[in-house]
Design a protein around this motif. Structure first.
Motif, short mmCIF file in Angstrom:
data_model
loop_
_atom_site.label_atom_id
_atom_site.label_comp_id
_atom_site.label_asym_id
_atom_site.label_seq_id
_atom_site.Cartn_x
_atom_site.Cartn_y
_atom_site.Cartn_z
N THR A 10 -26.11 39.18 14.32
CA THR A 10 -25.19 38.13 14.74
C THR A 10 -24.24 37.72 13.64
O THR A 10 -23.04 37.54 13.85
N ASP A 11 -24.77 37.57 12.41
CA ASP A 11 -23.92 37.14 11.29
C ASP A 11 -24.05 38.01 10.05
O ASP A 11 -23.46 37.71 9.01
N SER A 12 -24.85 39.11 10.16
CA SER A 12 -25.04 40.06 9.05
C SER A 12 -25.66 39.41 7.81
O SER A 12 -25.48 39.89 6.70
N ARG A 13 -26.38 38.31 8.01
CA ARG A 13 -27.01 37.61 6.90
C ARG A 13 -28.52 37.67 7.02
O ARG A 13 -29.09 37.90 8.10
N GLU A 14 -29.17 37.45 5.89
CA GLU A 14 -30.62 37.42 5.80
C GLU A 14 -31.16 36.11 6.37
O GLU A 14 -30.64 35.04 6.08
N HIS A 15 -32.22 36.21 7.18
CA HIS A 15 -32.82 35.03 7.79
C HIS A 15 -34.35 35.10 7.70
O HIS A 15 -34.95 36.17 7.84
N ALA A 16 -34.97 33.93 7.48
CA ALA A 16 -36.41 33.80 7.62
C ALA A 16 -36.75 33.66 9.09
O ALA A 16 -35.99 33.05 9.86
N ALA A 17 -37.91 34.22 9.48
CA ALA A 17 -38.31 34.13 10.88
C ALA A 17 -39.82 33.97 10.98
O ALA A 17 -40.57 34.67 10.30
N LEU A 18 -40.25 33.06 11.83
CA LEU A 18 -41.65 32.90 12.15
C LEU A 18 -42.04 33.97 13.17
O LEU A 18 -41.34 34.16 14.17
N VAL A 19 -43.14 34.66 12.91
CA VAL A 19 -43.62 35.69 13.83
C VAL A 19 -44.45 35.01 14.91
O VAL A 19 -45.49 34.39 14.62
N GLN A 20 -43.99 35.11 16.15
CA GLN A 20 -44.67 34.51 17.30
C GLN A 20 -44.93 35.61 18.32
O GLN A 20 -44.00 36.08 18.98
N ASP A 21 -46.19 36.03 18.40
CA ASP A 21 -46.55 37.14 19.29
C ASP A 21 -45.67 38.35 18.95
O ASP A 21 -45.75 38.88 17.87
N ASP A 22 -44.80 38.76 19.86
CA ASP A 22 -43.97 39.95 19.62
C ASP A 22 -42.53 39.58 19.31
O ASP A 22 -41.63 40.42 19.44
N GLU A 23 -42.31 38.34 18.89
CA GLU A 23 -40.95 37.89 18.64
C GLU A 23 -40.80 37.31 17.25
O GLU A 23 -41.77 36.88 16.63
N LEU A 24 -39.55 37.29 16.80
CA LEU A 24 -39.19 36.62 15.56
C LEU A 24 -38.35 35.40 15.91
O LEU A 24 -37.29 35.53 16.53
N HIS A 25 -38.84 34.22 15.55
CA HIS A 25 -38.11 32.98 15.77
C HIS A 25 -37.42 32.61 14.45
O HIS A 25 -38.07 32.14 13.51
N ALA A 26 -36.14 32.85 14.39
CA ALA A 26 -35.40 32.76 13.13
C ALA A 26 -34.90 31.35 12.86
O ALA A 26 -34.69 30.54 13.77
N LEU A 27 -34.66 31.11 11.57
CA LEU A 27 -34.03 29.87 11.09
C LEU A 27 -32.75 30.24 10.36
O LEU A 27 -32.59 31.39 9.92
N PRO A 28 -31.86 29.30 10.14
CA PRO A 28 -30.62 29.62 9.42
C PRO A 28 -30.86 30.01 7.96
O PRO A 28 -30.09 30.78 7.40
N GLU A 29 -31.94 29.51 7.36
CA GLU A 29 -32.18 29.73 5.94
C GLU A 29 -32.92 31.04 5.66
O GLU A 29 -33.51 31.66 6.55
N THR A 30 -32.89 31.44 4.40
CA THR A 30 -33.73 32.53 3.93
C THR A 30 -35.13 31.98 3.65
O THR A 30 -35.33 30.76 3.49
N LEU A 31 -36.10 32.88 3.54
CA LEU A 31 -37.45 32.45 3.23
C LEU A 31 -37.52 31.84 1.82
O LEU A 31 -38.25 30.86 1.59
N LEU A 32 -36.76 32.39 0.90
CA LEU A 32 -36.73 31.82 -0.45
C LEU A 32 -36.18 30.39 -0.41
O LEU A 32 -36.69 29.50 -1.11
N GLU A 33 -35.18 30.15 0.41
CA GLU A 33 -34.64 28.79 0.54
C GLU A 33 -35.66 27.84 1.15
O GLU A 33 -35.76 26.67 0.73
N LEU A 34 -36.45 28.33 2.10
CA LEU A 34 -37.50 27.48 2.67
C LEU A 34 -38.54 27.12 1.62
O LEU A 34 -38.98 25.96 1.54
#
Length: 308
Positions: A10-34
């Motif tokens: 969508t934006d060609s940027r790195e995103h942190a995502a929570l793994v929920q079953d077979d999906e990734l629920h992403a946030l705007p931030e990187t994991l390092l930022e979290l």
């Protein structure tokens, strides 16, 4: 919780995502930022569940390393079996210092690869090796950490493979410095950062009762267990933070589990049974609770450039 990192189309940027079953629920931030936000990952997980920035299918999404550009990477030698066997393979005796304190070296944070990335051969090597390890990721920063308080600084754990050019490593360490070029071509992390609460039911010994294994081209190579640590991660963090500061996102590697590399296996069984890695080999490393790494060995990007 399990967290992953991916690059969104969508934006060609790195995103942190929570793994929920077979999906990734992403946030705007990187994991390092979290991690650096000072807010517990549980709070960010609730955000990801209720107001995700994006939801994508895990199976269809190539993953990056959970922390693609960590501030630093320290790699210890915390499994006694590996230390004893690998020293014997090098014709050396284990220093008594190893039993007095945990020891580590700094490796290259600019050479981090994702869990399914190809791994290039180090320039000039003919003795390329994998190392099967587990690593802690620092959440809350700290200095001069007491071992009794150290686990509070761990945001989670992940699978780590330290790729090692044994011939280069042996040559440069004759001058009692390094390892350097023997180690800094690639370090693979991932696929997930797993929070400590997920592992708590498996606590055993100085680690957790979690099996670790490796195959090369489908053939069984390494088998070990995280619980066999001689030095705990609490002790490693305390030593690493002595007189300095650990930062959010720093990687603390355990070092190789017993039998967790070709150097050890060939010492016992010979190089005919366990040859060094070559271009085209596929290495699969697995820890049930932490996920798996699958890496194909690729050609060296460039031959060594003569120094004179």
């Amino acid at each position: 919780m399990r967290w992953a990192t991916y690059r969104s189309p969508t934006d060609s940027r790195e995103h942190a995502a929570l793994v929920q079953d077979d999906e990734l629920h992403a946030l705007p931030e990187t994991l390092l930022e979290l991690l650096a936000s000072g807010t517990d990952l549980g709070h960010h997980a609730e955000r990801a569940r209720t107001i995700p920035w994006e939801v994508v299918t895990l199976a269809d999404t190539p993953l990056l390393a959970p922390i693609p550009e960590p501030p630093s990477v320290r790699d210890f030698m915390a499994f006694e079996n590996h230390v004893v066997t690998s020293y014997a393979a090098l014709g050396a005796e284990v220093s008594p210092v190893w039993y007095d304190q945990p020891v580590f070296y700094f490796t290259n944070p600019a050479a981090i690869l994702g869990p399914n990335d190809e791994v290039p051969l180090a320039p000039g090597t003919t003795q390329y090796d994998y190392e099967l390890e587990v690593a802690a990721v620092i959440g809350a920063p700290g200095a001069d950490i007491d071992p009794a308080d150290a686990e509070a600084h761990i945001a989670g754990y992940l699978l780590l493979c330290d790729w090692s050019a044994r011939d280069l490593q042996a040559a440069e360490m004759h001058v009692q410095l390094g390892p350097a070029k023997g180690k800094d071509t690639a370090t693979t992390l991932g696929p997930f950062l797993v929070t400590p609460d997920e592992l708590e039911p498996h606590r055993k010994g100085n680690g957790f009762d979690v099996s670790m294994s490796t195959t090369v081209n489908g053939h069984a190579y390494s088998n070990g267990n995280w619980a066999d640590l001689y030095w705990s991660f609490s002790q490693m963090l305390a030593y690493a933070s002595r007189g300095t500061r650990l930062r959010s996102g720093d990687i603390i590697g355990s070092g190789t589990v017993g039998t967790g590399c070709i150097l050890e296996l060939s010492r016992v069984h010979g190089h005919e049974a366990y040859p060094w890695l070559r271009e085209g080999d596929e290495v699969h490393l697995d820890m049930a609770q932490l996920g798996a790494i699958t890496a194909r060995i690729a050609p060296c990007s460039k031959p060594p450039i003569p120094l004179s």
